[in-house]
Each structure stands twice: as structure tokens, then as C-alpha cells.
Write a protein that holds these residues in place. Structure first.
Motif, PDB file in Angstrom:
ATOM      1  N   TYR A 239      -1.755  46.664  15.935  1.00 59.22           N
ATOM      2  CA  TYR A 239      -1.049  45.495  16.443  1.00 59.22           C
ATOM      3  C   TYR A 239      -0.913  45.562  17.955  1.00 59.22           C
ATOM      4  O   TYR A 239      -0.949  46.644  18.571  1.00 59.22           O
ATOM      5  N   ASP A 240      -0.770  44.389  18.551  1.00 60.68           N
ATOM      6  CA  ASP A 240      -0.367  44.280  19.954  1.00 60.68           C
ATOM      7  C   ASP A 240       1.121  43.988  20.053  1.00 60.68           C
ATOM      8  O   ASP A 240       1.789  44.424  20.994  1.00 60.68           O
ATOM      9  N   VAL A 241       1.606  43.239  19.064  1.00 58.47           N
ATOM     10  CA  VAL A 241       3.035  42.912  18.967  1.00 58.47           C
ATOM     11  C   VAL A 241       3.461  43.138  17.527  1.00 58.47           C
ATOM     12  O   VAL A 241       2.733  42.779  16.594  1.00 58.47           O
ATOM     13  N   ILE A 242       4.623  43.756  17.356  1.00 56.65           N
ATOM     14  CA  ILE A 242       5.147  43.941  16.005  1.00 56.65           C
ATOM     15  C   ILE A 242       6.511  43.279  15.902  1.00 56.65           C
ATOM     16  O   ILE A 242       7.342  43.368  16.823  1.00 56.65           O
ATOM     17  N   ILE A 243       6.736  42.582  14.793  1.00 56.65           N
ATOM     18  CA  ILE A 243       8.015  41.924  14.524  1.00 56.65           C
ATOM     19  C   ILE A 243       8.542  42.486  13.208  1.00 56.65           C
ATOM     20  O   ILE A 243       7.896  42.358  12.169  1.00 56.65           O
ATOM     21  N   ASN A 244       9.702  43.092  13.273  1.00 54.24           N
ATOM     22  CA  ASN A 244      10.291  43.676  12.072  1.00 54.24           C
ATOM     23  C   ASN A 244      11.430  42.804  11.564  1.00 54.24           C
ATOM     24  O   ASN A 244      12.387  42.533  12.284  1.00 54.24           O
ATOM     25  N   THR A 245      11.311  42.366  10.318  1.00 57.50           N
ATOM     26  CA  THR A 245      12.402  41.641   9.676  1.00 57.50           C
ATOM     27  C   THR A 245      12.945  42.443   8.491  1.00 57.50           C
ATOM     28  O   THR A 245      13.715  41.921   7.691  1.00 57.50           O
ATOM     29  N   GLY A 246      12.523  43.699   8.400  1.00 58.54           N
ATOM     30  CA  GLY A 246      12.932  44.539   7.277  1.00 58.54           C
ATOM     31  C   GLY A 246      13.898  45.633   7.693  1.00 58.54           C
ATOM     32  O   GLY A 246      14.576  45.544   8.726  1.00 58.54           O
ATOM     33  N   HIS A 247      13.938  46.698   6.909  1.00 58.98           N
ATOM     34  CA  HIS A 247      14.898  47.783   7.134  1.00 58.98           C
ATOM     35  C   HIS A 247      14.423  48.681   8.272  1.00 58.98           C
ATOM     36  O   HIS A 247      13.386  49.343   8.165  1.00 58.98           O
ATOM     37  N   THR A 248      15.193  48.744   9.328  1.00 57.07           N
ATOM     38  CA  THR A 248      14.834  49.513  10.519  1.00 57.07           C
ATOM     39  C   THR A 248      14.740  51.005  10.225  1.00 57.07           C
ATOM     40  O   THR A 248      13.814  51.685  10.677  1.00 57.07           O
ATOM     41  N   GLU A 336      22.396  50.914  16.779  1.00 52.59           N
ATOM     42  CA  GLU A 336      22.233  50.942  18.231  1.00 52.59           C
ATOM     43  C   GLU A 336      21.393  52.142  18.665  1.00 52.59           C
ATOM     44  O   GLU A 336      20.614  52.048  19.625  1.00 52.59           O
ATOM     45  N   THR A 337      21.531  53.257  17.961  1.00 51.62           N
ATOM     46  CA  THR A 337      20.717  54.433  18.252  1.00 51.62           C
ATOM     47  C   THR A 337      19.250  54.150  17.935  1.00 51.62           C
ATOM     48  O   THR A 337      18.354  54.517  18.711  1.00 51.62           O
ATOM     49  N   TYR A 338      19.002  53.500  16.814  1.00 49.72           N
ATOM     50  CA  TYR A 338      17.620  53.120  16.475  1.00 49.72           C
ATOM     51  C   TYR A 338      17.028  52.187  17.535  1.00 49.72           C
ATOM     52  O   TYR A 338      15.844  52.298  17.881  1.00 49.72           O
ATOM     53  N   LYS A 339      17.836  51.291  18.047  1.00 51.62           N
ATOM     54  CA  LYS A 339      17.343  50.320  19.032  1.00 51.62           C
ATOM     55  C   LYS A 339      16.780  50.995  20.277  1.00 51.62           C
ATOM     56  O   LYS A 339      15.889  50.453  20.938  1.00 51.62           O
ATOM     57  N   LYS A 340      17.294  52.173  20.593  1.00 51.51           N
ATOM     58  CA  LYS A 340      16.793  52.893  21.765  1.00 51.51           C
ATOM     59  C   LYS A 340      15.342  53.324  21.594  1.00 51.51           C
ATOM     60  O   LYS A 340      14.658  53.624  22.578  1.00 51.51           O
ATOM     61  N   ASP A 341      14.869  53.355  20.336  1.00 55.10           N
ATOM     62  CA  ASP A 341      13.480  53.734  20.059  1.00 55.10           C
ATOM     63  C   ASP A 341      12.541  52.534  20.026  1.00 55.10           C
ATOM     64  O   ASP A 341      11.333  52.709  19.850  1.00 55.10           O
ATOM     65  N   PHE A 342      13.083  51.323  20.179  1.00 55.58           N
ATOM     66  CA  PHE A 342      12.237  50.129  20.103  1.00 55.58           C
ATOM     67  C   PHE A 342      11.397  50.014  21.372  1.00 55.58           C
ATOM     68  O   PHE A 342      11.947  49.906  22.474  1.00 55.58           O
ATOM     69  N   PRO A 343      10.067  50.011  21.280  1.00 57.97           N
ATOM     70  CA  PRO A 343       9.228  49.810  22.465  1.00 57.97           C
ATOM     71  C   PRO A 343       9.232  48.335  22.889  1.00 57.97           C
ATOM     72  O   PRO A 343       9.763  47.471  22.178  1.00 57.97           O
ATOM     73  N   SER A 344       8.651  48.048  24.026  1.00 57.86           N
ATOM     74  CA  SER A 344       8.717  46.695  24.592  1.00 57.86           C
ATOM     75  C   SER A 344       7.975  45.665  23.734  1.00 57.86           C
ATOM     76  O   SER A 344       8.291  44.474  23.793  1.00 57.86           O
ATOM     77  N   ASN A 345       7.006  46.096  22.943  1.00 53.51           N
ATOM     78  CA  ASN A 345       6.250  45.145  22.111  1.00 53.51           C
ATOM     79  C   ASN A 345       6.771  45.098  20.674  1.00 53.51           C
ATOM     80  O   ASN A 345       6.092  44.633  19.766  1.00 53.51           O
ATOM     81  N   TYR A 346       7.990  45.594  20.482  1.00 50.47           N
ATOM     82  CA  TYR A 346       8.649  45.589  19.168  1.00 50.47           C
ATOM     83  C   TYR A 346       9.800  44.597  19.219  1.00 50.47           C
ATOM     84  O   TYR A 346      10.607  44.587  20.152  1.00 50.47           O
ATOM     85  N   HIS A 347       9.890  43.737  18.189  1.00 47.39           N
ATOM     86  CA  HIS A 347      10.962  42.742  18.129  1.00 47.39           C
ATOM     87  C   HIS A 347      11.600  42.760  16.748  1.00 47.39           C
ATOM     88  O   HIS A 347      10.897  42.841  15.737  1.00 47.39           O
ATOM     89  N   ALA A 348      12.916  42.687  16.706  1.00 43.35           N
ATOM     90  CA  ALA A 348      13.656  42.664  15.443  1.00 43.35           C
ATOM     91  C   ALA A 348      14.357  41.323  15.292  1.00 43.35           C
ATOM     92  O   ALA A 348      15.064  40.876  16.204  1.00 43.35           O
TER      93      ALA A 348
END
Length: 375
Positions: A239-248, A336-348
């Protein structure tokens, strides 16, 4: 137009909406869904000839743009939800949300009246407690009404031992209106409704996914954010962009722990009656006592299904599903701790992706906004 590859995890309202709008912008969209169908709990299934969803999924919104978009896929009929709550200690059904007109009918009205004076002063003086869920409710309606309507129900709903564990974010507590005076509708939003179609929202999901590469019955087992690869139990997806709508937590291998979710078991029961509740304005009932179930729904009134019988669904807590993110402070901090691992091309986005107790309109709105932002 873009040739970027977008992988969307989950085909609920947020995932399907994102897929639709990103395809319109020319993105190559892949959707991964663990179930055999899209829609999650909002997908209409059948018990015999009776349609139902996992809980009654009424659409309510102040956002005309969202309403118009949904209505363009599945025509929405007006639906004003009215519900009741059974208080076991009074052996009586009352309106829910709470109504001032019901209080004089209660056997302990004198006590309630005195507690409401204190609660009103808390509101007037700006002294409502937002320390936690329980303290908010007690400061807003008093301890007697809290015990009758909220305490046990909430603990059953969330699968917790004490409501002191829950956040007092009033935006998701009864939509900020603990006691009503006259308006008996559950929701006060400008746009309220449910699809005319007997299959509910199903066509919205299916039409939104047209043109996308959709893979059902796939469980995500890993995400490599550096290589930009999502791995399922069946394949790997670049992927170039990932969108997560599931369990983080699941997506990131539970590296920071397991987030809390409340699940549901639905028991559908066909009855030889026209409707479950005689009162045409009663669509479902909450049960705030020691009963194992939390809610009983007269689904025929929701779906307008034509039948000589009716469908009652009972809802109860279950560990078999992870549907509602628990709004406890430890869980919110973990997210919030998990969010720190989200890269710039990751969207929740969506209820699960953002770990917020939100509804259909929020899921669609978030997806529309995100699709506008992604280039």
C-alpha cells in the motif's frame, strides 16, 4: 487522478464510504474484511423471514451532506425513535431518556425531588462532575435515579465492575441531555431515519464497494509500516496509504496490550403477534436490573417488515465479539500509546479505528473528510 494504492481494513460504514470516495479520485482501492459480507453489525441478516441488525441501527444526524449522501444510495424514511426502560425495583416501565413527567409516578418521588434540586444547582453553578461516568451521572440526576436507570445497565452494557472506570466525556453520555422535558424521542437530531428497503443499509455497502478489490473472510495478522505491507491469513498487500477501521491493537500485534471492547450476543425470537409491544411508539426497552439482557427490540417496527408474526431480539453481553470500545481511562491511554506508532500514511476512522463510541453519521463524515484530504 492517482495510481496510489489504498488498503482499507474493514468494510463497515467508514471503510465503504472511504472506498467509494477514494475510487472517485482515482485511487486503486483494496478492502480487507474479516466477515463474509460488508457492513459489520449494520448488515441486515434474516431470522426466517424477519430482517434485523446487531442492535437497531437508526441513522441520526445534523449533517445534511451526510444524510443526502446516504439517501442517494438507500432511500431513508423518517423514523423518530422512542424507547422505554424497565426499573425492576419499581416493577414499572418509564420513558427513556428520563422524562420529568415520570418522576411523580415513582414510589420514592420525594427523595428524587430533593436530589433533583441539588442536581439543578450543580447544573446552574457549573458544578457537574466530569471526573468519571458515575460521578457525572450522580451530579446530574442524583443517586436515586442513577441507581434506577444507569448503574446496573451501564455495567452490563460495558462488562465492567464499576462505572467509576468509565470516562465522563458527555459527548457520548446520552448525547449530553440527561433529563428531557416533553420531547420523548431518543434522538433530537434534525435528520433521523431508517431505510425503506427490507434489506436496510445493505445496498449502501455493496454499491460503495463497486469497483474496489474486496477480499472477504480475511483476518489481518500483521502490518509492516516500514515496508508498507499488510499481511492477512491469505495474502500480503502493498500500500501507499492505509486506512484502518478495525481493531488497532490486533493490527499492531497487541504490542501495547489488548484494548477493551464490549461485545454482544443477539437472540432472535419470532412471536405469533403483530408486534412485541402494544404501544406503537415503543420500539425497544432497556433493562436496568439484574437481568442478563440489556435490551429487547421490536424489530418489525424498525424494519417495517410485512408479516403475520414479529421478531423480538434480546441483547446481552458477550466476549465472542469486540464491538464497542470501552471508554475507560486505561483503555483510552493505551489507544493514545498506539497512536504514537501510526506513520504519516496511516489513517484511523470509524468507531473501532478511532476507539470512540460513535454512530453511523460520524463514520460517514470521517470517511468523507479523510477522502478529501488524501492526495
Amino acid at each position: 487522478m492517482s495510481e496510489k494504492r489504498v488498503v482499507i481494513i474493514g468494510a463497515g460504514f467508514s471503510g465503504c464510504t472511504a472506498a467509494y470516495f477514494l475510487q472517485k479520485k482515482g485511487f486503486k482501492v483494496t478492502v480487507l474484511e474479516r466477515e463474509s459480507h460488508p457492513g459489520g453489525g449494520c448488515w441486515t441478516r434474516f431470522h426466517g423471514e424477519h430482517p434485523y441488525t446487531i442492535g437497531p441501527r437508526i441513522f441520526y444526524s445534523f449533517n445534511k451532506k451526510v444524510y443526502d449522501h446516504l439517501d442517494s444510495f438507500v432511500k431513508i424514511r423518517n423514523f423518530n425513535t422512542r424507547t422505554i426502560s424497565y426499573v425492576e425495583q419499581d416493577d414499572c416501565f418509564y420513558n427513556y431518556p428520563l422524562q420529568y413527567e415520570d418522576f411523580p409516578k415513582m414510589p420514592d418521588y420525594k427523595q428524587i425531588e430533593e436530589e433533583l434540586k441539588i442536581a439543578k444547582k450543580n447544573v446552574d453553578d457549573g458544578n457537574l462532575s466530569f471526573e468519571n461516568f458515575e460521578k457525572y451521572w450522580i451530579s446530574a440526576i442524583g443517586p436515586t435515579l442513577y441507581k434506577k436507570f444507569v448503574d446496573e445497565y451501564s455495567k452490563k452494557m460495558w462488562g465492567i465492575d464499576s462505572n467509576l472506570e468509565l470516562s465522563a466525556d458527555f459527548k457520548w453520555i446520552n448525547r449530553g441531555t440527561p433529563i428531557r422535558d416533553g420531547d420523548t424521542r431518543l434522538f433530537g437530531d434534525q435528520y433521523q431515519g431508517y431505510p425503506y428497503a427490507i434489506t436496510g443499509y445493505n445496498d449502501y455497502f455493496l454499491k460503495s464497494l463497486e469497483g474496489a478489490s474486496v477480499h472477504y473472510n480475511e483476518t489481518i495478522i500483521n502490518i509492516d509500516t516500514k515496508a508498507c505491507v499488510v499481511s492477512s491469513d491469505k495474502s500480503d498487500y502493498k500500500y501507499d496509504v492505509i486506512i484502518n477501521t478495525g481493531h488497532t491493537d490486533e493490527l499492531f500485534g497487541y504490542k501495547h496490550g489488548k484494548l477493551g471492547y464490549s461485545g454482544r450476543k443477539i437472540i432472535p425470537i419470532v412471536l405469533p403477534n403483530q408486534y412485541v409491544f402494544d404501544n406503537p411508539d415503543h420500539y425497544w426497552a432497556h433493562y436496568s436490573g439484574d437481568q442478563e439482557y440489556t435490551r429487547a427490540v421490536d424489530f418489525k417496527k424498525v424494519t417495517n417488515n410485512e408479516s403475520d408474526s414479529c421478531l423480538l431480539t434480546l441483547e446481552m453481553l458477550s466476549d465472542e465479539t469486540r464491538l464497542y470500545p470501552k471508554q475507560t481511562q486505561p483503555d483510552l491511554d493505551m489507544y493514545e500509546t498506539y497512536k504514537k506508532d501510526f506513520p504519516s500514511n496511516y489513517h484511523a476512522i470509524g468507531r473501532l479505528g478511532k476507539f470512540k463510541y460513535t454512530g453511523i453519521t460520524d463514520a460517514i463524515e470521517q470517511a468523507m473528510e479523510l477522502a478529501d484530504l488524501i492526495e
